[in-house]
Write a protein that holds these residues in place. Sequence first.
Motif, PDB file in Angstrom:
ATOM      1  N   GLY B  67       0.812  -1.212   0.000  1.00 55.59           N
ATOM      2  CA  GLY B  67       0.000   0.000   0.000  1.00 55.59           C
ATOM      3  C   GLY B  67       0.848   1.265   0.000  1.00 55.59           C
ATOM      4  O   GLY B  67       0.442   2.315   0.454  1.00 55.59           O
ATOM      5  N   GLU B  69       2.549   4.642  -0.926  1.00 58.18           N
ATOM      6  CA  GLU B  69       1.970   5.763  -1.637  1.00 58.18           C
ATOM      7  C   GLU B  69       3.057   6.660  -2.193  1.00 58.18           C
ATOM      8  O   GLU B  69       4.106   6.822  -1.602  1.00 58.18           O
ATOM      9  N   ARG B 229     -11.997   3.465  -6.454  1.00 57.94           N
ATOM     10  CA  ARG B 229     -10.726   3.825  -5.831  1.00 57.94           C
ATOM     11  C   ARG B 229      -9.517   3.278  -6.567  1.00 57.94           C
ATOM     12  O   ARG B 229      -8.383   3.617  -6.248  1.00 57.94           O
ATOM     13  N   TYR B 234      -8.574   8.890  -8.747  1.00 58.73           N
ATOM     14  CA  TYR B 234      -9.548   8.789  -7.647  1.00 58.73           C
ATOM     15  C   TYR B 234      -9.340   9.874  -6.596  1.00 58.73           C
ATOM     16  O   TYR B 234     -10.295  10.447  -6.073  1.00 58.73           O
ATOM     17  N   ALA B 238     -12.355  12.298  -5.187  1.00 57.63           N
ATOM     18  CA  ALA B 238     -12.695  12.423  -3.770  1.00 57.63           C
ATOM     19  C   ALA B 238     -12.465  13.854  -3.290  1.00 57.63           C
ATOM     20  O   ALA B 238     -13.260  14.419  -2.544  1.00 57.63           O
ATOM     21  N   LEU B 248     -19.721  11.456  -3.119  1.00 59.06           N
ATOM     22  CA  LEU B 248     -18.866  10.746  -4.070  1.00 59.06           C
ATOM     23  C   LEU B 248     -19.477   9.368  -4.301  1.00 59.06           C
ATOM     24  O   LEU B 248     -19.556   8.583  -3.371  1.00 59.06           O
ATOM     25  N   VAL B 249     -19.937   9.112  -5.512  1.00 60.46           N
ATOM     26  CA  VAL B 249     -20.648   7.860  -5.746  1.00 60.46           C
ATOM     27  C   VAL B 249     -19.953   7.013  -6.804  1.00 60.46           C
ATOM     28  O   VAL B 249     -19.207   7.517  -7.640  1.00 60.46           O
ATOM     29  N   GLU B 250     -20.208   5.716  -6.738  1.00 60.57           N
ATOM     30  CA  GLU B 250     -19.786   4.797  -7.791  1.00 60.57           C
ATOM     31  C   GLU B 250     -21.040   4.380  -8.549  1.00 60.57           C
ATOM     32  O   GLU B 250     -22.156   4.559  -8.063  1.00 60.57           O
ATOM     33  N   ASP B 253     -23.877   2.751  -6.829  1.00 59.66           N
ATOM     34  CA  ASP B 253     -24.665   3.531  -5.862  1.00 59.66           C
ATOM     35  C   ASP B 253     -25.862   4.185  -6.523  1.00 59.66           C
ATOM     36  O   ASP B 253     -26.761   4.679  -5.846  1.00 59.66           O
TER      37      ASP B 253
END
Lengths: 319, 486
Positions: B67, B69, B229, B234, B238, B248-250, B253
């Motif tokens: 993970g 970054e 995400r 992304y 956001a 914030l929708v996908e 949703d």
Amino acid sequence: MLSRVAESLYWTSRYLERTKNTARMIAVNASLTLDLPSEEDHWAPLVEAMGCRASFDAAHGAPTADNVVGFLTYDTENPDSLAASVHRARSNAQSVREFITLEMWEQVNRLYLDLGRARDAGDTSADFYTNVVRSCQLIDGITDSTMSHDEGWHFVRMGRMIERADKTSRMLDARYLFRLPEDARRVRPYEGLLWAALLRSTSGLQMFRQRHRQITPERLVSFLVLDMAFPRSIRHCVAVAEEAVRAVSGTPNSTFRNRAEQLLGRLRADLDYTHEDEIIEKGVHEFIDALQLKLNEASAAILETFCPAPGAAPPRGGT
Amino acid sequence: MHFEKYDPDGFYDEMFEAPARPRRGARKLAERLESLPLEEIHARQRAAEQAFYGSGVTFTVYGDRSGTERIFPFDIIPRIVEAQEWRQIENGLRQRVRALNLFIDDVYHDQKILRDKVVPRELIRSARSFRTACIGANPPEGVWCHVTGTDLVRDGDGRYFVLEDNLRCPSGVSYVLENRRVLKQTFPVVFNTSRVRPVSDYSSHLWSTLQSLAPGRENPNVVVLTPGRFNSAYFEHAFLAREMGAELVEGSDLAVDGGVVVMRTTQGPERVDVVYRRIDDDFLDPLAFREDSMLGVPGIFEAFRNGRVALANAPGCGVADDKVIYAYVPKIIRYYLGEDAIIPNVPTLVCHDDTERRHVLDNLDTLVVKSANEAGGYGMLVGPHSTREEREEFGRAIEANPRNYVAQPTLALSRVPVIAGDGFEGRHVDLRPYVLYGKEIFVLPGGLTRVALRKGSLVVNSSQGGGSKDTWVLSDEPLDPSVQDQ
């Protein structure tokens, strides 16, 4: 709030609670075996309590300390292992990173990274499990102190409480499992050690002593199932979960507008008006079997009410 | 640390008019930089990078289990645009976006521009981004392209050119806002005395632009639709949702219910009026476009056609940023507005024309060749930096599908100093300003300055080793303190 977000918060919190309980159960069992006669099998009850007897038997032979600990800790093939729970908690948290606080995310991620390192090192020391428990407690504390106490947080509490009630019931069941109802009141050799271990698995030994002093089966059931003040008792968990559901829906107490409220309200009322003697008379195992079923139904009802699958009918009480 | 060894090297330099002679607007900055020792400049660069990590302006490297970054590389020396230069840019962008919008509306209605043979009909018919499903659609107020990011470059003489129009979900504006936030902490004094125009109100302009797309709806519900995400932008989705206070929708949703778009919430379905969608047309609606799309919302296109939901940008916009149609934009401006383009195009050869194609094929080693529908620096040949094999491959591709290729001279892009090792070195830059079009047109005074951090490179895309800089648009009037960047 978006249903998807609510659902992910619910599961993040359930898996974190599961992680914490699993770690504590393994650690307590390991320390208990040191005090018990070695000819008895002390690991099978743990596998039983975790509800993964079938998958364990499929993968392993007779339970030993090594194969049970490995299976419950790092085996990602086992969906109930510590590693699997941490993985799922993180993946749910990641999908709602924008909705949880940065501190929460960082701590969840750290738990995940630490677990990866411990797995690479094959660490199953007592310290390792202590650290996992502490890390989860830290996340709980960070959550409660950094996240606004609004809808999202209520879903966190629902997940945490449903999972906790389920785990407390499983721990109680594991120590009762091999006893028939007529034996329930008789104290066997080593029983004291087992009871104390059970209380330690729920972090409840100290609180129990303050409340009841000497351990007896009745008091144990009373404390773990019915005590309203002890935060890991089943009744306490059910009451908080119900309160969280009502906080989201706005439905007043003693009424219901959806199935989650109906089931949790009914279960809480049942526990409110139950005496420990009745549970013991009826059989603790039978009582817990029925209870776990009700918890599962309540969990499903929460998700159906607030997070219906795409295409499903809108929930009752929805606008 | 001194600029005396800094060499503009014959390129147009955004900061220096001659060696050791900073341009007027850059003098304070140059003085400040010269007053700081090397260690201090490096320390500020590190502090700026730390600030990006701290605020989560990061992207996750795909497939990285830990993970980890990364941040988008950032150089702390800002690029400065003086007031009168900016006036020309702003006017040019308003003109261009207005004309492109009229063009889009025309090609989906009467197609006058095709009938008058200003743009060849064949070109529209063969444009992959032309959506027959959009013919006859009427987005609110006839506005199709609500958010545009236009890439500008300067040549060796400092003249501005439009390099590319981006009308399909252009990204990068979140970096403009974050770069500014960080840079103000890096050079607070120079910033305060330089009359830099604010950019931080972009989100509120975006919010009003989006709200204006739902006329007649009280408190319209605006959402940002992200592919999810795992999308590389992304963070920006956001970020903008958070800044606007929008959900914030996908795709999963949202649903279409009774002809309107709703989002699934814990309190039941809730109507959505405006969708700022950061999903390509292709994936927007499996019933209207690609049927294998898992990201979109079945039925949303029909709701759009029926005027029950606004989509920003409207589907079909991409027809105006096809790289071949680009070559016709000066004619498009003249056709609809009767004006000459204020900012010229880079001279462009279109390969579907036999004469121009022959010229392109004969000069592949000096030209830049682009394919019509690629973005992000892909599908591109930079002639002077190419190998014989690459040129032969492009030659074959052009012969096979001439419609799909254009060529431009290799520009000597302008440069800005960056911190490199123990000194300053020039690197090539472009500039992407952002234009909002709702009830009126708003041009954000600033933009994303992308910089090719690899020495000598002309490709500024982040996927190709590019980074970014803050862009300071100066004002020649006192600034209104109420809209200062906070």
